[in-house]
Design a protein around this motif. Structure first.
Motif, PDB file in Angstrom:
ATOM      1  N   ASP A  75     -16.403  -8.347  -0.315  1.00 47.48           N
ATOM      2  CA  ASP A  75     -15.163  -8.770  -0.971  1.00 47.48           C
ATOM      3  C   ASP A  75     -14.845  -7.777  -2.083  1.00 47.48           C
ATOM      4  O   ASP A  75     -15.605  -7.679  -3.058  1.00 47.48           O
TER       5      ASP A  75
ATOM      6  N   ASP B  62     -14.107  -4.907   4.543  1.00 48.51           N
ATOM      7  CA  ASP B  62     -13.281  -6.093   4.753  1.00 48.51           C
ATOM      8  C   ASP B  62     -12.041  -5.681   5.545  1.00 48.51           C
ATOM      9  O   ASP B  62     -11.966  -4.556   6.055  1.00 48.51           O
TER      10      ASP B  62
ATOM     11  N   LYS C  66     -16.052 -14.102   4.479  1.00 53.18           N
ATOM     12  CA  LYS C  66     -16.111 -12.681   4.127  1.00 53.18           C
ATOM     13  C   LYS C  66     -17.349 -12.022   4.748  1.00 53.18           C
ATOM     14  O   LYS C  66     -17.291 -10.902   5.260  1.00 53.18           O
TER      15      LYS C  66
END
Length: 374
Positions: free
Chosen positions: A35, A48, A122
């Motif tokens: 993240d 990501d 995530k």
């Protein structure tokens, strides 16, 4: 060694190509954040949906080219996020970091259930993207005081919902990450785990907890477990805890509990020590610093059947400073040597700590002199 967008830079890819040529059994990357809002350190790589996957593919290709599997270590720092990053940290509970490192970190905010779900996703997304990029697998970082370790630790996790209290609840965050990850990446993509044997912290995650987590994760189908220990409040590497193979006794004991391969990492310097570990049930030996300093380590062993490795002891020539900054001196030195390898230069064997400390301060400010774990 990330670029300004938190993608792996060319020097990082060159560094892993350097290692991929060395007949290493498995390469585990440095920690990659899941993240981009929450970074463990400035300069972290992030994987990501905003990442440039082509650069990650280039990274994975260097392993394939030399037939060396690369596992991407994926991580979320939780409250172990430097205040210089200027983002409010989140954690299972709003318990600040204590001890000598406390001033380098902001007080965390307790995660909502929505944020817990988001963090799990995530991790799962990062694993799926790592598979798409061509890596051989991922390693879930659940050690060293980062977010998953914070959920596991009764000292850091004082929630009263389904994610706190009993060990079953405290490991729920890790278990659900793994189960969702396995469902989406399948069984042919390696999922490994990095786990503390103990936090070396009063009322923290201890070895009895560790044994139960190893049993549970083994039953669920984890592929590999690497054993480590400590956190920012109790840094182990470069401290009094590290004497020889730091976590070998724990790894040997855990190998009796499971058929899953157990990896012992930290402090191995002699081949006889490594052989004894393998004889006693450990499946793999992890080395890091020796592979930074010696580009022919495996070949030397194949030629002689023996290794007796040494690493330089850096000093500021001020004993009190060496004692207080021992861990960061080592980290600063090896970071610089890896950057040299990334631009095609040889490492510089040195004992003078000052150039590396000053470079770290220049890059990250005085807060970088606080203990760090990888």
């Amino acid at each position: 060694m990330a670029d300004q967008h938190h993608n792996p830079n060319r020097e990082l890819i060159t560094l892993y190509e350097h290692w991929s040529k060395q007949s290493i059994g498995v390469l585990v990357s440095g920690n990659v954040m899941v993240d981009r809002r929450y970074l463990g350190e400035p300069g972290n790589v992030v994987l990501d949906t905003k990442s440039d996957l082509s650069l990650f593919s280039d990274w994975a290709k260097v392993g394939k080219k030399h037939n060396t599997p690369i596992l991407l270590q994926i991580n979320h720092p939780g409250k172990q996020m430097y205040r210089t990053i200027n983002q409010e940290p989140i954690a299972p509970s709003a318990i600040p970091i204590s001890g000598t490192s406390a001033s380098a970190f902001r007080h965390p905010r307790q995660m909502t259930l929505t944020e817990i779900e988001e963090a799990k996703e995530k991790f799962v997304t990062a694993a799926l993207l790592a598979k798409e990029a061509g890596f051989s697998g991922v390693q879930i970082h659940a050690a060293h005081g980062y977010l998953i370790n914070q959920f596991l630790s009764p000292a850091d996790n004082q929630r009263t919902d389904n994610y706190g209290g009993s060990l079953e609840n405290r490991m729920r965050f890790l278990v659900e990450i793994f189960q969702r990850m396995r469902n989406i990446v399948g069984t042919r993509f390696t999922i490994a785990l990095k786990l503390n044997a103990t936090d070396f912290k009063e009322q923290g995650f201890d070895f009895e907890d560790c044994k139960q987590v190893v049993k549970t994760m083994s039953q669920l189908g984890i592929d590999l477990i690497e054993i480590s220990g400590g956190n920012y409040e109790a840094p182990v590497f470069g401290s009094e805890h590290e004497k020889g193979a730091s976590f070998l006794s724990y790894a040997v004991a855990l190998s009796d509990l499971t058929d899953i391969p157990i990896v012992s990492t930290g402090g191995f310097r002699k081949s006889q020590q490594m052989k004894e570990a393998l004889t006693n049930g450990v499946s793999m030996i992890g080395l890091a610093r020796p592979f930074v300093l010696n580009a022919r380590l495996v070949q030397d062993y194949q030629k002689t059947g023996n290794l007796n490795l040494s690493t330089p002891r850096l000093t500021t020539k001020i004993s009190q400073l060496d004692k207080s900054l021992g861990p960061i001196i080592g980290v600063s030195y090896y970071e610089e040597q890896m950057k040299r390898l990334g631009i095609g230069k040889d490492v510089k064997i040195d004992t003078n700590a000052w150039p590396y400390l000053l470079q770290t301060i220049k890059s990250h400010g005085l807060s970088a002199l606080k203990p760090r774990r990888k």
